[in-house]
Write a protein that holds these residues in place. Structure first.
Motif, PDB file in Angstrom:
ATOM      1  N   TRP A  98       0.852  -1.182   0.000  1.00 55.46           N
ATOM      2  CA  TRP A  98       0.000   0.000   0.000  1.00 55.46           C
ATOM      3  C   TRP A  98       0.888   1.233   0.000  1.00 55.46           C
ATOM      4  CZ3 TRP A  98      -5.352   0.335  -0.018  1.00 55.46           C
ATOM      5  CH2 TRP A  98      -6.033  -0.887   0.110  1.00 55.46           C
ATOM      6  N   ASP A  99       0.586   2.155  -0.904  1.00 57.87           N
ATOM      7  CA  ASP A  99       1.323   3.402  -0.980  1.00 57.87           C
ATOM      8  C   ASP A  99       0.343   4.504  -1.342  1.00 57.87           C
ATOM      9  OD1 ASP A  99       3.198   5.267  -3.120  1.00 57.87           O
ATOM     10  OD2 ASP A  99       4.015   4.823  -1.141  1.00 57.87           O
ATOM     11  N   ARG A 100       0.259   5.500  -0.491  1.00 57.30           N
ATOM     12  CA  ARG A 100      -0.669   6.626  -0.696  1.00 57.30           C
ATOM     13  C   ARG A 100      -2.099   6.148  -0.932  1.00 57.30           C
ATOM     14  NH1 ARG A 100       3.057   9.556  -5.115  1.00 57.30           N
ATOM     15  NH2 ARG A 100       3.628   7.362  -5.406  1.00 57.30           N
ATOM     16  N   GLY A 101      -2.515   5.161  -0.158  1.00 58.41           N
ATOM     17  CA  GLY A 101      -3.896   4.707  -0.219  1.00 58.41           C
ATOM     18  C   GLY A 101      -4.221   3.811  -1.389  1.00 58.41           C
ATOM     19  N   VAL A 102      -3.228   3.414  -2.148  1.00 57.26           N
ATOM     20  CA  VAL A 102      -3.422   2.552  -3.319  1.00 57.26           C
ATOM     21  C   VAL A 102      -2.667   1.244  -3.091  1.00 57.26           C
ATOM     22  CG1 VAL A 102      -3.075   2.307  -5.801  1.00 57.26           C
ATOM     23  CG2 VAL A 102      -3.647   4.551  -4.832  1.00 57.26           C
ATOM     24  N   VAL A 103      -3.305   0.127  -3.441  1.00 54.99           N
ATOM     25  CA  VAL A 103      -2.645  -1.167  -3.313  1.00 54.99           C
ATOM     26  C   VAL A 103      -2.093  -1.581  -4.671  1.00 54.99           C
ATOM     27  CG1 VAL A 103      -4.796  -2.463  -3.684  1.00 54.99           C
ATOM     28  CG2 VAL A 103      -2.858  -3.541  -2.494  1.00 54.99           C
ATOM     29  N   TYR A 104      -0.902  -2.125  -4.644  1.00 58.07           N
ATOM     30  CA  TYR A 104      -0.239  -2.619  -5.844  1.00 58.07           C
ATOM     31  C   TYR A 104       0.060  -4.102  -5.672  1.00 58.07           C
ATOM     32  CZ  TYR A 104       0.455   2.344  -6.821  1.00 58.07           C
ATOM     33  OH  TYR A 104       0.251   3.683  -7.059  1.00 58.07           O
ATOM     34  N   TRP A 105       0.028  -4.824  -6.787  1.00 60.24           N
ATOM     35  CA  TRP A 105       0.251  -6.275  -6.759  1.00 60.24           C
ATOM     36  C   TRP A 105       1.387  -6.663  -7.689  1.00 60.24           C
ATOM     37  CZ3 TRP A 105      -2.802  -8.874  -3.367  1.00 60.24           C
ATOM     38  CH2 TRP A 105      -3.962  -8.242  -2.937  1.00 60.24           C
ATOM     39  N   GLY A 106       2.101  -7.685  -7.279  1.00 61.09           N
ATOM     40  CA  GLY A 106       3.086  -8.253  -8.169  1.00 61.09           C
ATOM     41  C   GLY A 106       2.429  -9.214  -9.143  1.00 61.09           C
ATOM     42  N   GLN A 107       3.244  -9.796 -10.008  1.00 55.69           N
ATOM     43  CA  GLN A 107       2.714 -10.686 -11.045  1.00 55.69           C
ATOM     44  C   GLN A 107       2.487 -12.096 -10.510  1.00 55.69           C
ATOM     45  OE1 GLN A 107       5.856  -9.959 -10.684  1.00 55.69           O
ATOM     46  NE2 GLN A 107       6.952 -11.908 -10.856  1.00 55.69           N
ATOM     47  N   GLY A 108       3.026 -12.373  -9.348  1.00 57.80           N
ATOM     48  CA  GLY A 108       2.832 -13.685  -8.735  1.00 57.80           C
ATOM     49  C   GLY A 108       3.991 -14.623  -9.002  1.00 57.80           C
ATOM     50  N   THR A 109       4.214 -15.519  -8.057  1.00 59.97           N
ATOM     51  CA  THR A 109       5.239 -16.547  -8.216  1.00 59.97           C
ATOM     52  C   THR A 109       4.643 -17.881  -7.757  1.00 59.97           C
ATOM     53  OG1 THR A 109       7.525 -17.169  -7.689  1.00 59.97           O
ATOM     54  CG2 THR A 109       6.266 -16.119  -5.925  1.00 59.97           C
ATOM     55  N   GLN A 110       4.879 -18.908  -8.524  1.00 58.48           N
ATOM     56  CA  GLN A 110       4.275 -20.205  -8.255  1.00 58.48           C
ATOM     57  C   GLN A 110       5.043 -20.966  -7.193  1.00 58.48           C
ATOM     58  OE1 GLN A 110       1.405 -21.738  -9.748  1.00 58.48           O
ATOM     59  NE2 GLN A 110       1.745 -23.280  -8.158  1.00 58.48           N
ATOM     60  N   VAL A 111       4.297 -21.481  -6.233  1.00 62.00           N
ATOM     61  CA  VAL A 111       4.851 -22.384  -5.225  1.00 62.00           C
ATOM     62  C   VAL A 111       4.083 -23.699  -5.341  1.00 62.00           C
ATOM     63  CG1 VAL A 111       5.105 -22.856  -2.768  1.00 62.00           C
ATOM     64  CG2 VAL A 111       5.538 -20.546  -3.656  1.00 62.00           C
ATOM     65  N   THR A 112       4.805 -24.768  -5.554  1.00 60.82           N
ATOM     66  CA  THR A 112       4.191 -26.086  -5.661  1.00 60.82           C
ATOM     67  C   THR A 112       4.830 -27.008  -4.649  1.00 60.82           C
ATOM     68  OG1 THR A 112       3.801 -25.767  -8.033  1.00 60.82           O
ATOM     69  CG2 THR A 112       3.653 -28.016  -7.183  1.00 60.82           C
ATOM     70  N   VAL A 113       4.002 -27.595  -3.793  1.00 63.63           N
ATOM     71  CA  VAL A 113       4.485 -28.507  -2.762  1.00 63.63           C
ATOM     72  C   VAL A 113       3.942 -29.892  -3.067  1.00 63.63           C
ATOM     73  CG1 VAL A 113       4.650 -28.969  -0.307  1.00 63.63           C
ATOM     74  CG2 VAL A 113       4.432 -26.608  -1.111  1.00 63.63           C
TER      75      VAL A 113
END
Length: 115
Positions: A98-113
């Protein structure tokens, strides 16, 4: 605009450990809460862990005692250390800030167990 890049995902066996990292860059003013969400196959995205700028943390019940979130304010990074991984931890893990009231997301990373 804030850009997030995650790293550290992969394929591991049940009981193994894995660490995820996320670095924020771009037009950063003052990042507040940072966190990790995940989307398991066939399920809705869920909060995994969050951390405030003063290092207060919260965790999903399913990961308490196994996952540890941390951050480096000077480097604008957030990490997630995961131990005793279970097959149900499988999913795409997304960093968010969260920065200045806005949320940002990454592209994601896969975790497989694997079991």
């Amino acid at each position: 605009q804030v850009h997030l890049v995650e790293s550290g995902g992969g394929l591991v066996q049940a009981g193994d450990s894995l660490s995820l990292s996320c670095v924020a860059s771009g037009s950063i003013f003052s990042i507040g809460v940072m966190g990790w969400d995940r989307r398991a196959p066939g399920k809705q995205r869920e909060l995994v862990a969050g951390i405030t700028r003063s290092n207060s943390t919260n965790y999903a019940d399913s990961v308490k005692g196994r996952f540890t979130i941390s951050r480096d304010n000077a480097k604008n990074t957030v990490s997630l250390q995961m131990i005793s991984l279970k097959p149900e931890d499988t999913g795409v893990y997304y960093c968010n800030v969260w920065d200045r009231g806005v949320v940002y997301w990454g592209q994601g990373t896969q975790v497989t167990v694997s079991s």
